[in-house]
Design a protein around this motif. Sequence first.
Motif, PDB file in Angstrom:
ATOM      1  N   PRO A 140       0.842  -1.204   0.000  1.00 23.72           N
ATOM      2  CA  PRO A 140       0.000   0.000   0.000  1.00 23.72           C
ATOM      3  C   PRO A 140       0.876   1.253   0.000  1.00 23.72           C
ATOM      4  CG  PRO A 140       0.072  -0.939   2.191  1.00 23.72           C
ATOM      5  CD  PRO A 140       0.784  -1.905   1.296  1.00 23.72           C
ATOM      6  N   SER A 141       0.305   2.348  -0.458  1.00 24.12           N
ATOM      7  CA  SER A 141       1.035   3.614  -0.436  1.00 24.12           C
ATOM      8  C   SER A 141       1.253   4.049   1.012  1.00 24.12           C
ATOM      9  CB  SER A 141       0.235   4.689  -1.185  1.00 24.12           C
ATOM     10  OG  SER A 141      -0.958   4.992  -0.477  1.00 24.12           O
ATOM     11  N   TRP A 142       2.195   4.980   1.208  1.00 25.23           N
ATOM     12  CA  TRP A 142       2.471   5.470   2.561  1.00 25.23           C
ATOM     13  C   TRP A 142       1.236   6.134   3.161  1.00 25.23           C
ATOM     14  CZ3 TRP A 142       5.134   4.784   6.647  1.00 25.23           C
ATOM     15  CH2 TRP A 142       5.270   5.786   7.618  1.00 25.23           C
ATOM     16  N   THR A 143       0.526   6.878   2.337  1.00 18.64           N
ATOM     17  CA  THR A 143      -0.691   7.541   2.823  1.00 18.64           C
ATOM     18  C   THR A 143      -1.709   6.508   3.284  1.00 18.64           C
ATOM     19  OG1 THR A 143      -0.363   9.411   1.315  1.00 18.64           O
ATOM     20  CG2 THR A 143      -2.579   9.097   2.203  1.00 18.64           C
ATOM     21  N   LYS A 144      -1.870   5.430   2.515  1.00 19.49           N
ATOM     22  CA  LYS A 144      -2.829   4.387   2.884  1.00 19.49           C
ATOM     23  C   LYS A 144      -2.406   3.703   4.178  1.00 19.49           C
ATOM     24  CE  LYS A 144      -6.641   2.250   1.841  1.00 19.49           C
ATOM     25  NZ  LYS A 144      -7.921   2.996   1.728  1.00 19.49           N
ATOM     26  N   ARG A 145      -1.117   3.485   4.355  1.00 18.94           N
ATOM     27  CA  ARG A 145      -0.625   2.872   5.603  1.00 18.94           C
ATOM     28  C   ARG A 145      -0.962   3.749   6.798  1.00 18.94           C
ATOM     29  NH1 ARG A 145       5.523   1.467   5.531  1.00 18.94           N
ATOM     30  NH2 ARG A 145       4.944   0.913   7.674  1.00 18.94           N
ATOM     31  N   LEU A 146      -0.772   5.054   6.640  1.00 14.95           N
ATOM     32  CA  LEU A 146      -1.098   5.980   7.723  1.00 14.95           C
ATOM     33  C   LEU A 146      -2.594   5.971   8.028  1.00 14.95           C
ATOM     34  CD1 LEU A 146       1.101   9.032   6.660  1.00 14.95           C
ATOM     35  CD2 LEU A 146       1.537   7.506   8.601  1.00 14.95           C
ATOM     36  N   LEU A 147      -3.386   5.893   6.992  1.00 17.14           N
ATOM     37  CA  LEU A 147      -4.841   5.894   7.163  1.00 17.14           C
ATOM     38  C   LEU A 147      -5.341   4.641   7.871  1.00 17.14           C
ATOM     39  CD1 LEU A 147      -5.801   7.290   3.638  1.00 17.14           C
ATOM     40  CD2 LEU A 147      -6.300   8.418   5.812  1.00 17.14           C
ATOM     41  N   LEU A 148      -4.598   3.573   7.752  1.00 20.35           N
ATOM     42  CA  LEU A 148      -5.012   2.289   8.338  1.00 20.35           C
ATOM     43  C   LEU A 148      -4.423   2.041   9.724  1.00 20.35           C
ATOM     44  CD1 LEU A 148      -4.683   0.014   5.161  1.00 20.35           C
ATOM     45  CD2 LEU A 148      -6.799   0.842   6.214  1.00 20.35           C
ATOM     46  N   ASP A 149      -3.500   2.917  10.158  1.00 22.24           N
ATOM     47  CA  ASP A 149      -2.801   2.673  11.430  1.00 22.24           C
ATOM     48  C   ASP A 149      -2.742   3.976  12.233  1.00 22.24           C
ATOM     49  OD1 ASP A 149      -1.009   2.108  13.506  1.00 22.24           O
ATOM     50  OD2 ASP A 149       0.231   0.797  12.254  1.00 22.24           O
ATOM     51  N   ASN A 150      -3.671   4.138  13.172  1.00 28.11           N
ATOM     52  CA  ASN A 150      -3.732   5.361  13.978  1.00 28.11           C
ATOM     53  C   ASN A 150      -2.463   5.587  14.796  1.00 28.11           C
ATOM     54  OD1 ASN A 150      -6.275   5.643  12.972  1.00 28.11           O
ATOM     55  ND2 ASN A 150      -7.350   5.276  14.899  1.00 28.11           N
ATOM     56  N   HIS A 151      -1.917   4.502  15.335  1.00 32.34           N
ATOM     57  CA  HIS A 151      -0.711   4.623  16.159  1.00 32.34           C
ATOM     58  C   HIS A 151       0.459   5.120  15.313  1.00 32.34           C
ATOM     59  CE1 HIS A 151       2.243   3.799  19.277  1.00 32.34           C
ATOM     60  NE2 HIS A 151       2.962   3.134  18.372  1.00 32.34           N
ATOM     61  N   LEU A 152       0.623   4.553  14.136  1.00 35.61           N
ATOM     62  CA  LEU A 152       1.702   4.977  13.238  1.00 35.61           C
ATOM     63  C   LEU A 152       1.519   6.447  12.863  1.00 35.61           C
ATOM     64  CD1 LEU A 152       4.123   4.428  11.348  1.00 35.61           C
ATOM     65  CD2 LEU A 152       2.463   3.666   9.613  1.00 35.61           C
ATOM     66  N   LEU A 153       0.312   6.842  12.538  1.00 35.58           N
ATOM     67  CA  LEU A 153       0.046   8.218  12.132  1.00 35.58           C
ATOM     68  C   LEU A 153       0.373   9.197  13.256  1.00 35.58           C
ATOM     69  CD1 LEU A 153      -1.062  10.413  10.282  1.00 35.58           C
ATOM     70  CD2 LEU A 153      -3.375   9.774  11.014  1.00 35.58           C
ATOM     71  N   CYS A 154      -0.108   8.927  14.451  1.00 32.02           N
ATOM     72  CA  CYS A 154       0.123   9.851  15.574  1.00 32.02           C
ATOM     73  C   CYS A 154       1.599   9.920  15.942  1.00 32.02           C
ATOM     74  CB  CYS A 154      -0.710   9.425  16.785  1.00 32.02           C
ATOM     75  SG  CYS A 154      -2.478   9.696  16.567  1.00 32.02           S
ATOM     76  N   SER A 155       2.287   8.791  15.857  1.00 35.30           N
ATOM     77  CA  SER A 155       3.717   8.786  16.174  1.00 35.30           C
ATOM     78  C   SER A 155       4.496   9.614  15.147  1.00 35.30           C
ATOM     79  CB  SER A 155       4.262   7.358  16.227  1.00 35.30           C
ATOM     80  OG  SER A 155       4.208   6.745  14.952  1.00 35.30           O
ATOM     81  N   LYS A 156       4.068   9.574  13.882  1.00 32.91           N
ATOM     82  CA  LYS A 156       4.742  10.350  12.842  1.00 32.91           C
ATOM     83  C   LYS A 156       4.484  11.845  13.021  1.00 32.91           C
ATOM     84  CE  LYS A 156       6.892   9.508   9.922  1.00 32.91           C
ATOM     85  NZ  LYS A 156       8.378   9.483   9.859  1.00 32.91           N
ATOM     86  N   ILE A 157       3.266  12.210  13.416  1.00 37.90           N
ATOM     87  CA  ILE A 157       2.965  13.633  13.640  1.00 37.90           C
ATOM     88  C   ILE A 157       3.841  14.169  14.773  1.00 37.90           C
ATOM     89  CG2 ILE A 157       1.215  15.265  14.436  1.00 37.90           C
ATOM     90  CD1 ILE A 157      -0.876  13.565  12.986  1.00 37.90           C
ATOM     91  N   ARG A 158       3.957  13.408  15.851  1.00 44.38           N
ATOM     92  CA  ARG A 158       4.798  13.843  16.981  1.00 44.38           C
ATOM     93  C   ARG A 158       6.262  13.920  16.559  1.00 44.38           C
ATOM     94  NH1 ARG A 158       1.252   9.951  19.636  1.00 44.38           N
ATOM     95  NH2 ARG A 158      -0.270  11.068  20.916  1.00 44.38           N
ATOM     96  N   GLU A 159       6.704  12.936  15.787  1.00 47.07           N
ATOM     97  CA  GLU A 159       8.097  12.906  15.331  1.00 47.07           C
ATOM     98  C   GLU A 159       8.411  14.109  14.444  1.00 47.07           C
ATOM     99  OE1 GLU A 159      10.599  10.385  12.022  1.00 47.07           O
ATOM    100  OE2 GLU A 159       9.181   9.270  13.289  1.00 47.07           O
ATOM    101  N   GLU A 160       7.540  14.367  13.485  1.00 47.80           N
ATOM    102  CA  GLU A 160       7.785  15.469  12.554  1.00 47.80           C
ATOM    103  C   GLU A 160       7.696  16.823  13.253  1.00 47.80           C
ATOM    104  OE1 GLU A 160       9.017  14.859   9.845  1.00 47.80           O
ATOM    105  OE2 GLU A 160       8.445  12.809   9.391  1.00 47.80           O
ATOM    106  N   ALA A 161       6.779  16.956  14.227  1.00 49.76           N
ATOM    107  CA  ALA A 161       6.663  18.204  14.974  1.00 49.76           C
ATOM    108  C   ALA A 161       7.936  18.466  15.783  1.00 49.76           C
ATOM    109  CB  ALA A 161       5.447  18.163  15.893  1.00 49.76           C
ATOM    110  N   ASP A 162       8.499  17.403  16.351  1.00 49.91           N
ATOM    111  CA  ASP A 162       9.737  17.541  17.115  1.00 49.91           C
ATOM    112  C   ASP A 162      10.890  17.967  16.206  1.00 49.91           C
ATOM    113  OD1 ASP A 162      11.386  17.041  19.599  1.00 49.91           O
ATOM    114  OD2 ASP A 162      12.332  15.607  18.221  1.00 49.91           O
TER     115      ASP A 162
END
Length: 287
Positions: A202-224
Amino acid sequence: MAVSYYLCPQSLRVSFGSHLCISNSGYSWDKHKKRIRHLVYASTRQPEKDLCLESKVQTLLDNVKWDDKGLAVAIAQNVDTGAILMQGFANRDAVVKAISSRKATFYSRSRSMLWTKGETSNNFINIHDIFFDCDRDSIIYLGKPDGPTCHTGSETCYYTSVFDLKERQQVEGNELALTTLYSLESTILQRKSEEAEQNGKPSWTKRLLLDNHLLCSKIREEADELCRTLEENEDKSRTTSEMADVLYHAMVLLALRDVKMEDVMQVLRQRFSKSGIEEKKSRVLQG
């Protein structure tokens, strides 16, 4: 509130920033039997200041380069997305009506009459401001639409891409004229609507859409990482790149929550005139 009466020989365009609202209009006659437009308005500011503003606006309208039929091009633009909604024509009376009603109003060349967008469909364009271009021969109604602008049901009247037609010969569906931010939102929503592939990556966007934990961890990582560009005095290009990452991942979260970027922009616009401290206090009280 002071209620004032003024006799004006011409129609007026009034800046909404003055809190000046035309509430009624009509005509009276002076001692020389000349018809004069009579405007009644209410203002919460000093009448002297409003009168000065009226004079400036009247001069502005006097300097518009109306064509030989008394018309100028009028474009409606979404105040939050920047999208060009539609284009029509307006005469002086149409602009005055737009000011008083705060609804995008045009002049129909085929019917020879004023018409307000939404008067039959209820999809009004609610005006926030009006702009004239540098040559004074075209007008922008900057506003918020109540619904689809185009009679076809499309969000805007601009959805046929010349370059798509050139490259693909035939285009299926409507390709709205979107700015970068909203093109990204459209792509994310498209990924959301697609079925997950059974076989294949799946595309990266689709992976993020299917995994809330992965998405939230990436938002925190990128914000940092964005904050570190400031703390470590990194190059501006690094800050730009990290902000793009934060924005993209945050927009994926918005798509999951069925929140439109347009709604976010509206909230930001509504906060322009508010103190950040007071706004936070109000949210605490509401909570």
